[in-house]
Design a protein around this motif. Structure first.
Motif, PDB file in Angstrom:
ATOM      1  N   ASP A 168      34.551 118.577  22.504  1.00  0.00           N
ATOM      2  CA  ASP A 168      34.253 119.173  23.808  1.00  0.00           C
ATOM      3  C   ASP A 168      32.754 119.163  24.087  1.00  0.00           C
ATOM      4  OD1 ASP A 168      36.897 119.607  24.350  1.00  0.00           O
ATOM      5  OD2 ASP A 168      36.906 121.677  23.580  1.00  0.00           O
ATOM      6  N   ILE A 169      31.952 119.426  23.037  1.00  0.00           N
ATOM      7  CA  ILE A 169      30.490 119.441  23.222  1.00  0.00           C
ATOM      8  C   ILE A 169      29.970 118.046  23.515  1.00  0.00           C
ATOM      9  CG2 ILE A 169      28.288 119.830  22.041  1.00  0.00           C
ATOM     10  CD1 ILE A 169      29.633 122.184  20.630  1.00  0.00           C
ATOM     11  N   LEU A 170      30.537 117.058  22.832  1.00  0.00           N
ATOM     12  CA  LEU A 170      30.143 115.677  23.115  1.00  0.00           C
ATOM     13  C   LEU A 170      30.477 115.300  24.555  1.00  0.00           C
ATOM     14  CD1 LEU A 170      31.196 113.927  19.785  1.00  0.00           C
ATOM     15  CD2 LEU A 170      28.871 114.279  20.633  1.00  0.00           C
ATOM     16  N   LYS A 171      31.616 115.769  25.037  1.00  0.00           N
ATOM     17  CA  LYS A 171      31.991 115.517  26.423  1.00  0.00           C
ATOM     18  C   LYS A 171      31.010 116.199  27.372  1.00  0.00           C
ATOM     19  CE  LYS A 171      36.986 114.918  25.629  1.00  0.00           C
ATOM     20  NZ  LYS A 171      38.335 115.445  25.900  1.00  0.00           N
ATOM     21  N   GLY A 229      28.474 114.646  30.271  1.00  0.00           N
ATOM     22  CA  GLY A 229      28.737 115.022  31.647  1.00  0.00           C
ATOM     23  C   GLY A 229      30.198 115.044  32.018  1.00  0.00           C
ATOM     24  N   GLU A 230      31.086 114.934  31.028  1.00  0.00           N
ATOM     25  CA  GLU A 230      32.513 114.948  31.312  1.00  0.00           C
ATOM     26  C   GLU A 230      33.028 116.379  31.474  1.00  0.00           C
ATOM     27  OE1 GLU A 230      34.550 112.663  28.326  1.00  0.00           O
ATOM     28  OE2 GLU A 230      32.988 111.120  28.296  1.00  0.00           O
ATOM     29  N   ILE A 231      32.298 117.340  30.944  1.00  0.00           N
ATOM     30  CA  ILE A 231      32.644 118.760  31.073  1.00  0.00           C
ATOM     31  C   ILE A 231      31.403 119.486  31.591  1.00  0.00           C
ATOM     32  CG2 ILE A 231      33.315 120.871  29.847  1.00  0.00           C
ATOM     33  CD1 ILE A 231      34.848 119.205  27.892  1.00  0.00           C
ATOM     34  N   SER A 232      31.565 120.367  32.569  1.00  0.00           N
ATOM     35  CA  SER A 232      30.424 121.106  33.109  1.00  0.00           C
ATOM     36  C   SER A 232      30.043 122.248  32.175  1.00  0.00           C
ATOM     37  CB  SER A 232      30.774 121.667  34.492  1.00  0.00           C
ATOM     38  OG  SER A 232      31.764 122.677  34.374  1.00  0.00           O
ATOM     39  N   SER A 233      28.830 122.790  32.388  1.00  0.00           N
ATOM     40  CA  SER A 233      28.360 123.920  31.578  1.00  0.00           C
ATOM     41  C   SER A 233      29.269 125.135  31.742  1.00  0.00           C
ATOM     42  CB  SER A 233      26.923 124.283  31.972  1.00  0.00           C
ATOM     43  OG  SER A 233      26.046 123.218  31.696  1.00  0.00           O
ATOM     44  N   GLU A 234      29.755 125.325  32.982  1.00  0.00           N
ATOM     45  CA  GLU A 234      30.638 126.469  33.222  1.00  0.00           C
ATOM     46  C   GLU A 234      31.951 126.308  32.443  1.00  0.00           C
ATOM     47  OE1 GLU A 234      29.041 124.791  35.483  1.00  0.00           O
ATOM     48  OE2 GLU A 234      27.546 126.301  36.078  1.00  0.00           O
ATOM     49  N   GLU A 235      32.487 125.084  32.408  1.00  0.00           N
ATOM     50  CA  GLU A 235      33.749 124.844  31.709  1.00  0.00           C
ATOM     51  C   GLU A 235      33.611 125.036  30.202  1.00  0.00           C
ATOM     52  OE1 GLU A 235      36.047 121.563  34.480  1.00  0.00           O
ATOM     53  OE2 GLU A 235      34.343 120.894  33.264  1.00  0.00           O
ATOM     54  N   ILE A 236      32.507 124.539  29.621  1.00  0.00           N
ATOM     55  CA  ILE A 236      32.330 124.657  28.166  1.00  0.00           C
ATOM     56  C   ILE A 236      32.153 126.109  27.775  1.00  0.00           C
ATOM     57  CG2 ILE A 236      29.824 124.366  28.095  1.00  0.00           C
ATOM     58  CD1 ILE A 236      32.301 122.756  25.660  1.00  0.00           C
ATOM     59  N   LYS A 237      31.489 126.898  28.638  1.00  0.00           N
ATOM     60  CA  LYS A 237      31.291 128.312  28.327  1.00  0.00           C
ATOM     61  C   LYS A 237      32.591 129.100  28.466  1.00  0.00           C
ATOM     62  CE  LYS A 237      26.385 128.419  29.520  1.00  0.00           C
ATOM     63  NZ  LYS A 237      25.339 128.924  30.450  1.00  0.00           N
TER      64      LYS A 237
END
Length: 304
Positions: A6-9, A13-21
């Protein structure tokens, strides 16, 4: 490996900062956010992050040891941050081709360009060029003053905030300070382009702009600018510009009291002695001065 993936994504740019948090609300992403920000500021060769991470986890520093050490999430954060720092360092070491030269107050510097053209940089000036592109694009950026002895070859361009100068092979001086732009041709011909138009200078000719006004200057006879011999010379130049040049050549700040700094000055001052320099400017203008440390005040003789 779900977090790492997920962090690599997120890095890609495949996952936004809001989504990862939202996926990992209890994790501290501040380090990676900073690393990610700086990573986006540079251009580096493409790297297969997945493969690099897999190689790192399977690699062993001891050929006799075959055990793979598990990689926990905190270790991954540290490795990812180090990885970005290494990429940034590689960029500045191997991909940044901007060459820069700078001088301080009362300092001059002589150096050669890749084509063996000579540059003499006056005090408090800054010059840059792209050394990788130099062979096909002889272009420099100048902030301050410099004298150029250009070897013949492809077009040679000096860009300043006030205008650009183009030559093929010649000797010329460029001075670009606040509200002051001057080009003097000593040999060959010089093409000067500014928002006031385009002009071609021949030896002994000067082009000058003072506060957006083009000033016609009489011909001069000299082999080199006087500042190379540690002396600043002026021909009908406003006093405020002379004061600016005094501050460039000496470590001092000059103030004035009830003096018209637009009055014109013709003369020169030495760079070797501060008091002699101040006298050379003030006496012809019927002014006096007082020194307090590195602060100097100009005033009229009538002041008690």
């Amino acid at each position: 490996m779900s977090k790492e993936n997920d962090i690599l994504k997120w890095f890609n740019g495949e996952i936004s900062s809001e989504e990862i948090k939202e996926l990992y609300p209890n994790e501290d992403f501040s380090v990676l956010e900073k690393a990610g920000f700086y990573a986006k500021q540079i251009t580096v060769p493409e790297v297969d992050a997945q493969k690099a991470l897999a190689d790192f986890k399977t690699r062993t520093f001891n050929k006799q040891e075959s055990k793979v050490i598990p990689l926990n999430f905190k270790s991954f954060l540290k490795i990812a941050a180090i990885f970005v720092v290494l990429l940034a360092s590689s960029y500045f070491l191997f991909f940044n081709n901007i060459k820069s030269f700078e001088t301080q107050i009362a300092e001059t510097r002589v150096f050669n360009l890749p084509d063996n053209s000579e540059v003499i940089l006056n005090a408090q000036s800054h010059l840059t060029y792209n050394k990788k592109e130099w062979k096909n694009n002889r272009t420099l950026n100048l902030d301050g003053e410099a004298f150029f002895k250009v070897t013949k070859g492809e077009k040679f361009t000096v860009n300043t905030a006030a205008g650009s100068i183009q030559v093929l092979g010649t000797q010329f001086n460029v001075k670009e300070r606040d509200n002051y732009f001057e080009v003097q041709c000593y040999e060959g011909s010089v093409s000067v382009t500014s928002d006031k138009g385009k002009v071609v200078l021949t030896p002994g000719k000067t082009f000058r702009i003072i506060k957006d006004e083009v000033i016609l200057v009489k011909d001069f006879i000299a082999e080199n600018p006087s500042w190379i011999a540690q002396e600043s010379s002026f021909d009908n130049v406003p006093l405020w510009q002379v004061i600016d040049e005094l501050e460039v050549q000496f470590d001092m700040s000059i103030s004035v009291e009830n003096i018209n700094t637009a009055k014109l000055f013709s003369g020169s001052f030495t760079h070797k002695d501060k008091n002699v320099a101040l006298q050379s400017v003030t006496i012809p203008l019927n002014l006096s001065y007082k020194i307090n440390g590195n602060k100097v005040e100009f005033y009229n003789y009538a002041k008690n």
